[in-house]
Design a protein around this motif. Structure first.
Motif, PDB file in Angstrom:
ATOM      1  N   LEU A  75      34.425 -80.770 -83.592  1.00  0.00           N
ATOM      2  CA  LEU A  75      33.575 -81.864 -84.094  1.00  0.00           C
ATOM      3  C   LEU A  75      34.436 -82.908 -84.791  1.00  0.00           C
ATOM      4  O   LEU A  75      35.218 -82.584 -85.685  1.00  0.00           O
ATOM      5  N   ASN A  76      34.295 -84.143 -84.365  1.00  0.00           N
ATOM      6  CA  ASN A  76      35.070 -85.235 -84.962  1.00  0.00           C
ATOM      7  C   ASN A  76      34.372 -85.793 -86.191  1.00  0.00           C
ATOM      8  O   ASN A  76      33.182 -85.561 -86.418  1.00  0.00           O
ATOM      9  N   HIS A  77      35.152 -86.552 -86.953  1.00  0.00           N
ATOM     10  CA  HIS A  77      34.631 -87.150 -88.186  1.00  0.00           C
ATOM     11  C   HIS A  77      33.861 -88.446 -87.902  1.00  0.00           C
ATOM     12  O   HIS A  77      34.241 -89.229 -87.024  1.00  0.00           O
ATOM     13  N   CYS A  78      32.795 -88.662 -88.656  1.00  0.00           N
ATOM     14  CA  CYS A  78      32.123 -89.966 -88.645  1.00  0.00           C
ATOM     15  C   CYS A  78      31.532 -90.172 -90.037  1.00  0.00           C
ATOM     16  O   CYS A  78      31.062 -89.215 -90.660  1.00  0.00           O
ATOM     17  N   CYS A  79      31.575 -91.417 -90.548  1.00  0.00           N
ATOM     18  CA  CYS A  79      30.993 -91.602 -91.879  1.00  0.00           C
ATOM     19  C   CYS A  79      29.502 -91.896 -91.797  1.00  0.00           C
ATOM     20  O   CYS A  79      28.846 -92.043 -92.820  1.00  0.00           O
ATOM     21  N   GLU A  80      28.961 -91.966 -90.588  1.00  0.00           N
ATOM     22  CA  GLU A  80      27.497 -91.946 -90.437  1.00  0.00           C
ATOM     23  C   GLU A  80      27.171 -90.791 -89.507  1.00  0.00           C
ATOM     24  O   GLU A  80      26.758 -90.995 -88.356  1.00  0.00           O
ATOM     25  N   PRO A  81      27.384 -89.579 -89.988  1.00  0.00           N
ATOM     26  CA  PRO A  81      27.319 -88.416 -89.092  1.00  0.00           C
ATOM     27  C   PRO A  81      25.892 -87.997 -88.775  1.00  0.00           C
ATOM     28  O   PRO A  81      24.944 -88.398 -89.446  1.00  0.00           O
ATOM     29  N   ASN A  82      25.753 -87.138 -87.752  1.00  0.00           N
ATOM     30  CA  ASN A  82      24.430 -86.567 -87.480  1.00  0.00           C
ATOM     31  C   ASN A  82      24.370 -85.082 -87.860  1.00  0.00           C
ATOM     32  O   ASN A  82      23.345 -84.441 -87.695  1.00  0.00           O
ATOM     33  N   CYS A  83      25.492 -84.551 -88.362  1.00  0.00           N
ATOM     34  CA  CYS A  83      25.513 -83.144 -88.806  1.00  0.00           C
ATOM     35  C   CYS A  83      26.105 -83.063 -90.205  1.00  0.00           C
ATOM     36  O   CYS A  83      26.799 -83.977 -90.648  1.00  0.00           O
ATOM     37  N   THR A  84      25.853 -81.930 -90.854  1.00  0.00           N
ATOM     38  CA  THR A  84      26.434 -81.701 -92.180  1.00  0.00           C
ATOM     39  C   THR A  84      26.701 -80.209 -92.355  1.00  0.00           C
ATOM     40  O   THR A  84      26.122 -79.383 -91.656  1.00  0.00           O
ATOM     41  N   LEU A  85      27.608 -79.892 -93.285  1.00  0.00           N
ATOM     42  CA  LEU A  85      27.918 -78.479 -93.542  1.00  0.00           C
ATOM     43  C   LEU A  85      27.055 -77.941 -94.683  1.00  0.00           C
ATOM     44  O   LEU A  85      26.925 -78.587 -95.716  1.00  0.00           O
ATOM     45  N   VAL A  86      26.497 -76.765 -94.479  1.00  0.00           N
ATOM     46  CA  VAL A  86      25.720 -76.093 -95.518  1.00  0.00           C
ATOM     47  C   VAL A  86      26.345 -74.696 -95.693  1.00  0.00           C
ATOM     48  O   VAL A  86      26.699 -74.061 -94.697  1.00  0.00           O
ATOM     49  N   THR A  87      26.497 -74.237 -96.933  1.00  0.00           N
ATOM     50  CA  THR A  87      27.051 -72.900 -97.126  1.00  0.00           C
ATOM     51  C   THR A  87      25.929 -71.862 -96.995  1.00  0.00           C
ATOM     52  O   THR A  87      24.857 -72.012 -97.590  1.00  0.00           O
TER      53      THR A  87
END
Ligand SMILES: C[S@@+](CC[C@H](N)C(=O)[O-])C[C@H]1O[C@@H](n2cnc3c(N)ncnc32)[C@H](O)[C@@H]1O
Length: 309
Positions: A246-258
């Motif tokens: 997964l590449n970086h974007c500052c307007e992403p469509n995904c996020t990391l949750v622990t």
């Protein structure tokens, strides 16, 4: 070679996600059949040097039968999840951090799933990540960002995409490796940020100084006091799955949750990718490598707006 790569991805994950749709590989940019085969494909976290698995005897589970219910008066997993949702500052209703469709409710809060010590069965609504990936994805080459990951079907907002698997290493080891990865110009290192643990430390501090005024901790997973300041990092360079692309974007469509499942140590959750918004089939899946970026801030990571696609 491409088919072999696809086959290995499927075989290495068939036990932990038997129902997951296949992951395909495509390259319309050059003749490389698949991404560099420089890593072992797995959905698991491998514990690196000086990183120990938590004591499984400390894993706390609920006594529910069948599936846990959000209106249960007795489910200890529900109470534990609610304790962490209360850090929200509001008063969220007693609930898991998943709705009935398995979508996350609060993306910026940790998830405590039911685990191997629980009485509930596999149908429990509080077992989502452990059921595995539900949506088909494709690893495809891009013109300016190397390989990336694309949705092969529509994916609703707040859905589980995949575990950011890899080697769980210490912060110190990560710094040493980062210097090497800078030379290659690619990095797969991600620090697991757990801001919510700070509240536990603050409470422990108060407990020590005003022991009479604080209620005892009811079954909180324990942290080793001397390890309070350590931070773990996941390195997906040598071990990982499709999420490492997964590449970086500052307007992403995904996020990391622990997501906490069978590891009782609070510092070692699974970092998991969830969609932040509805994603259309064919869209690239991205997340922000530097966390949420406000409108006034400029992304210093990559000039995404220039490099996109
Ligand atoms: C976690 S990897 C992502 C997968 C990578 N593209 C590959 O081919 O293996 C991170 C690396 O991808 C590249 N990358 C990620 N996002 C980018 C972006 N928005 N613009 C340019 N390069 C990017 C950088 O080389 C970065 O070190």
């Amino acid at each position: 070679m491409r088919q072999l790569f696809e086959h290995v991805m499927s075989v290495n994950t068939m036990h932990d996600e038997p129902d997951a749709p296949p992951i395909t590989v495509d390259n319309k940019i050059n003749d490389d059949p698949c991404p560099p085969w420089e890593f072992y494909y797995t959905n698991k976290l491998f514990y690196g040097q000086n990183v120990k698995r938590g004591d499984s005897a400390k894993l706390k589970g609920c006594d529910c039968v069948g599936g846990c219910r959000p209106d249960s008066k007795t489910c200890s997993c529900l109470r534990r999840q609610h304790r962490y949702l209360r850090l929200h500052g509001e008063s969220p209703p007693l609930q898991f951090n998943y709705d009935q469709n398995g979508r996350v409710i609060y993306l910026d809060y940790p998830i405590f799933e039911c685990n191997d010590a629980c009485g509930c069965d596999e149908s429990c609504m509080n077992r989502v990540v452990q059921r595995g990936r539900q949506f088909p994805v494709e690893i495809a080459n891009t013109r300016k960002k190397g390989w990336g990951v694309f949705a092969k079907s529509d994916i609703p907002a707040h859905s589980f995409v995949g575990v950011y698997s890899g080697e769980l290493i210490t912060d110190r080891e990560a710094h040493a490796r980062a210097a090497l990865y800078d030379l290659v110009g690619r990095t797969y290192l991600f620090a697991i940020e757990m801001w919510y643990l700070k509240n536990i430390f603050r409470r422990r501090y108060r407990e020590r100084h005003r022991p009479d005024t604080i209620a005892p901790d009811d079954g909180e997973p324990q942290l080793d006091d001397e390890k309070q300041s350590s931070i773990f990092v996941v390195d997906a360079f040598h071990v990982g799955n499709f999420t490492r692309f997964l590449n970086h974007c500052c307007e992403p469509n995904c996020t990391l949750v622990t997501v906490h499942i069978n590891e009782p140590h609070l510092y070692k959750p699974y970092p998991c990718l969830f969609t932040e918004k509805d994603v259309k089939a064919g869209e690239e899946l991205t997340f922000s490598y530097c966390g949420p970026i406000s409108e006034e801030e400029v992304c210093l990571f990559f000039p995404c707006s220039v490099l996109l696609s």
